[in-house]
Write an enzyme that holds these catalytic residues in place. Structure first.
Site, PDB file in Angstrom:
ATOM      1  N   ALA A   1       0.841  -1.201   0.000  1.00 18.37           N
ATOM      2  CA  ALA A   1       0.000   0.000   0.000  1.00 18.37           C
ATOM      3  C   ALA A   1       0.873   1.247   0.000  1.00 18.37           C
ATOM      4  CB  ALA A   1      -0.919   0.013   1.221  1.00 18.37           C
ATOM      5  N   GLY A   2       0.918   1.918  -1.140  1.00 20.26           N
ATOM      6  CA  GLY A   2       1.721   3.133  -1.261  1.00 20.26           C
ATOM      7  C   GLY A   2       0.836   4.345  -1.401  1.00 20.26           C
TER       8      GLY A   2
ATOM      9  N   ILE B   1      10.386   3.876   5.568  1.00 24.53           N
ATOM     10  CA  ILE B   1      10.128   4.851   6.633  1.00 24.53           C
ATOM     11  C   ILE B   1      11.393   5.676   6.905  1.00 24.53           C
ATOM     12  CG2 ILE B   1       9.243   5.195   8.971  1.00 24.53           C
ATOM     13  CD1 ILE B   1       7.336   3.729   6.884  1.00 24.53           C
TER      14      ILE B   1
ATOM     15  N   GLU C   1       5.659  11.951  -0.704  1.00 25.35           N
ATOM     16  CA  GLU C   1       4.635  12.995  -0.509  1.00 25.35           C
ATOM     17  C   GLU C   1       3.631  13.010  -1.659  1.00 25.35           C
ATOM     18  OE1 GLU C   1       4.980  14.228   2.998  1.00 25.35           O
ATOM     19  OE2 GLU C   1       4.250  15.990   1.947  1.00 25.35           O
TER      20      GLU C   1
END
Lengths: 392, 403
Positions: free
Chosen positions: B144-145, B171, B384
């Site tokens: 899941a991106g 992370i 982002e």
């Protein structure tokens, strides 16, 4: 302070011009194009807005505003019709040259007050391909009465219907740029004839044509000497002219984007609205980004001229060259969104594609600009914050 | 009125940030990339000057003025604009070092927006230290991106604890962090409504750091895999407490998502800063070198190329400033924030790759900063929100106006 706000006064002006553009220009843009000009009644309505002489100082009964205000007004006009924005009468463009190159007395004589509503023609280019200003052939011969002008100017806006002409001519052959001077001519003088307007890719509402000068007699008082630095000040006038045209290009791009966005929400394909197809949505997201980019570049260039930053020339070159490039992408994408409907004249997007391309080429000498930017960059102090950013 | 003149304060800050970037950050750019870590000394000096990855709110003894917060000082207008100006300058020094600034980082907004006053006091306290301390934000999973609704890390209540199971990846600073804000789901079928945010402290039983990733670029920035195996997190570490999710189940963590509107311009400003760094190297290369007895800039193609890059950088910066200015005025800026992020990332790729090309084989040398910046920049089109996600955001905003 960094600000993207117009302020109350300019917002009110923008709103007024937007209304004029929406009501008087947009519905008629094809009529103007076919007629190759604007009806007199429209010109009268435009004069009624009282915007002639927007950038003239109060001493010349102008509104004493700057390039930022002019950019906002011209973008709004061009949103309605970029052809009309270019063709609408007014000595704004001529005033850039007369103010940069002429004495105060000359400025007062040609630009004062109501005279600003006249139609102007600035004749810079000449017929040879790859013409550059230092190759100017048009010759101003000193005579007892002043000067006699001989030569041919090309691609001059309003060549056949201007009331006031500013002609760049060579006074001292062999000196290149140094011998150039500008001459102000009133319409109707002997030896001044204009050809039929050229048929161009776009901007047919405006009339660009040739000007023949066969011994026009111009009094010495109508020679603009350049206020001590003819070439430098000519460059400054050209910068203002480029910003004005870049603002017009932004207006037409915004119009094209708006039109495509709306169409994409109404037209369906494969069972859903065009805008719900991601390939189309992404293209339009890019269009919106490109239009914004151009707009802020134009505003920054206009601001740089207004506050006279040392890097104004660079900002103008960047704004114009980027508008020229992105206008092509935005307007072409708008045609693409409409598909076959974009390619026919029932929708205005094909016109905006042709018009913006034409103004990008005829309204700023696009191909010369990269040198200006590169020169400014290579002269920039190394290691200074923002040296590549031109934050003055 | 339209204007582009920085205030005296902003100018001073920019000069200061630039000087700092030149003296404290740039000298470590290449060596930190090779070592795969940023040395402590420059981080400590930056920390001492108050330059961190996220401000601690005033209410818990910090300096305040963080992302999404009202300006802390009276008259300190344009907080967002000022931040993007600083961000561009510092990143000009080196992008990977900037990603390693001490502080709560992206973990700060969820703690601030979702956390109870007690939680805020507890979790921000470590950052009042004068030593470099890190916080981190763990949302992405191997499966899941961009689509965060797909997270599978699970949580279930067991007495006074929640039991977490799953793996988080990519992370930033996740291994060195004193805590990670970890998102998990009570039930994947609920989508975002099932998401819960926990602060998982270092040393919590069942939590361990997996591999540290080897990356193409920003190699000095730590990118960790986090593994949760029946990890027991005290209920006091559920951000906002149970009530938060009961009342706002449907909203999920919209509040935390909103921080993107403020962080995207910051991230975009970094892309502008790194583009400028690469551009300047190429420009100076052109100034200093001659080819065939003519100065290279006199060659038309190179002049054109250089001019195009300068225009790109200016364009991207103005989009960033626009998005920040809207945020400062309290106006919606989602579309503009996405525009500047997507565009600046594209510009960074074009500028760095073209800057290398201008220098020919010299541009490929690992001793040339541009070689590193070219590797670094690619992630700006990924983290982002990828360029594609930005376009989704922009297009949704556009069409909302016509429907």
């Amino acid at each position: 302070m960094v600000s993207f706000s117009l302020g109350e006064e300019l917002e009110a002006i923008e709103e007024m011009v937007q209304r004029f553009a929406m009501e008087a220009l947009r519905p008629k843009l094809r009529d103007f194009e076919v007629a190759r000009g604007l009806p007199d009644s429209l010109e009268a309505t435009y004069h009624g807005l009282g915007l002639a002489g927007l950038t003239l100082p109060e001493s010349l009964e102008g509104l004493a505003m700057g390039m930022r205000e002019l950019a906002v007004v011209q973008e709004a006009l061009a949103w309605g019709d970029i052809g009309a924005a270019v063709a609408l009468p007014g000595l704004e463009v001529a005033s850039f040259f007369i103010r940069a190159l002429g004495t105060e007395a000359q400025q007062a004589e040609f630009l004062h007050g109501e005279k600003m509503a006249r139609r102007g023609c600035v004749a810079l280019l000449e017929p040879p391909p790859a013409f550059q200003l230092q190759d100017t052939w048009t010759f101003a011969e000193a005579t007892d009465e002043g000067y006699a002008l001989f030569g041919t100017k090309a691609f001059a806006l309003n060549a056949d219907n201007a009331e006031l002409y500013v002609v760049i001519a060579q006074t001292d052959p062999g000196t290149g740029l140094e011998g150039l001077r500008a001459f102000v001519l009133e319409a109707g003088i002997d030896g001044l004839t204009a050809g039929e307007p050229e048929r161009l890719l776009g901007l047919e509402t405006a009339r660009f044509g040739q000007l023949e000068l066969s011994g026009c007699t111009v009094p010495a008082a109508h020679c603009l000497e350049g206020n001590g630095d003819f070439v430098g000040n000519l460059g400054k006038a050209l910068e203002r002219w480029r910003v004005l045209n870049a603002a017009r290009i932004v207006g037409a791009c915004r119009a094209a984007a708006d039109h495509a966005f709306r169409y994409s929400t109404e037209r369906e394909a494969f069972g859903k609205a065009l805008c719900d197809h991601q390939a189309m949505a992404f293209l339009m997201a890019d269009m919106a980004t490109w239009v914004d980019t151009c707009r802020w570049l134009v505003w920054k260039a206009a601001w740089a001229i207004d506050v006279e930053t040392p890097t104004a020339g660079r900002a103008v070159a960047i704004a114009f060259s980027r508008c020229a490039e992105l206008a092509q992408r935005v307007t072409s994408a708008a045609v693409q969104v409409l598909g076959g409907h974009g390619y026919i004249k029932d929708h205005p997007v094909e016109k905006w594609m042709r018009d913006t391309r034409a103004l990008a080429i005829i309204g700023g000498f696009e191909s010369f600009l990269s040198h200006d930017i590169a020169d400014a960059e290579l002269d920039a102090p190394v290691d200074h914050p923002g040296s590549a950013g031109g934050v003055a | 009125m339209i204007g582009f003149e920085l205030t005296q304060k902003q100018k001073m800050l920019r000069e200061m940030a630039h000087a700092l970037a030149a003296s404290e950050i740039r000298p470590h750019a290449i060596s930190a990339d090779r070592a795969g870590r940023v040395p402590d000394a420059p981080l400590k000096r930056l920390l001492k000057l108050g330059i961190t990855s996220g401000e601690v709110p005033k209410s818990v003894g910090g300096s305040g003025g963080g992302i999404g917060e009202e300006p802390s000082e009276k008259g300190a207008k344009q907080a967002n604009l000022t931040r993007v100006i600083g961000s561009e300058e510092l990143t000009w020094g080196d992008p990977a070092v900037i990603l390693t600034l001490p502080g709560p980082g992206l973990g700060a907004p969820p703690v601030k927006f979702m956390g109870t006053p007690e939680q805020q006091a507890r979790f921000f306290k470590p950052f009042l230290s004068e030593e470099p301390v890190f916080g981190a934000y763990a949302l992405t999973e191997p499966g899941a991106g961009s689509d965060v609704s797909g997270i599978r890390a699970s949580c279930r209540r067991d007495g006074n604890h929640y039991i977490l199971n799953g793996t988080k990846c990519f992370i930033t600073n996740g291994a060195r962090a004193v805590w990670n804000v970890v998102f998990a789901t009570v039930d994947p079928s609920l989508g975002r409504a099932g998401h819960r945010a926990f602060v998982v402290e270092k040393g919590t039983p069942g939590f361990r750091v997996g591999k540290i990733e080897q990356k193409m670029g920003i190699r000095a920035s730590e990118t960790a895999e986090l593994v949760f195996e029946d990890c027991r997190v005290p209920v006091e570490n559920l951000l906002g407490g149970e009530e938060y999710y009961a009342h706002r189940a449907k909203q999920g963590f919209k509040g935390a998502m909103k921080t993107f509107d403020a962080t995207r311009p910051l991230v975009a400003a970094m892309a502008v800063g790194l583009s400028r760094a690469a551009y300047e190297v190429a420009r100076d290369f052109l100034k200093d070198n001659y080819m065939l007895s003519r100065p290279i800039p006199r060659y038309r193609t190179l002049a054109d190329t250089l001019a195009g890059l300068a225009a790109d950088i200016d364009s991207a910066r103005l989009l960033v400033w626009r998005a920040a200015a809207l945020a400062d005025e309290g106006k919606p800026n989602s579309a503009e924030a996405s525009m500047c992020k997507g565009y600046a990332a594209e510009v960074a790729e074009k500028v760095t790759s073209t800057a290398m090309a201008i220098m020919g084989p010299h541009g490929l040398l690992q001793d040339n900063l541009v070689e590193k910046l070219y590797r670094d920049q690619k992630v700006w089109d990924i983290f982002e929100g990828t360029g594609q996600v930005q376009r989704i955001v922009i297009s949704r905003r556009i069409f909302a106006a016509y429907r």
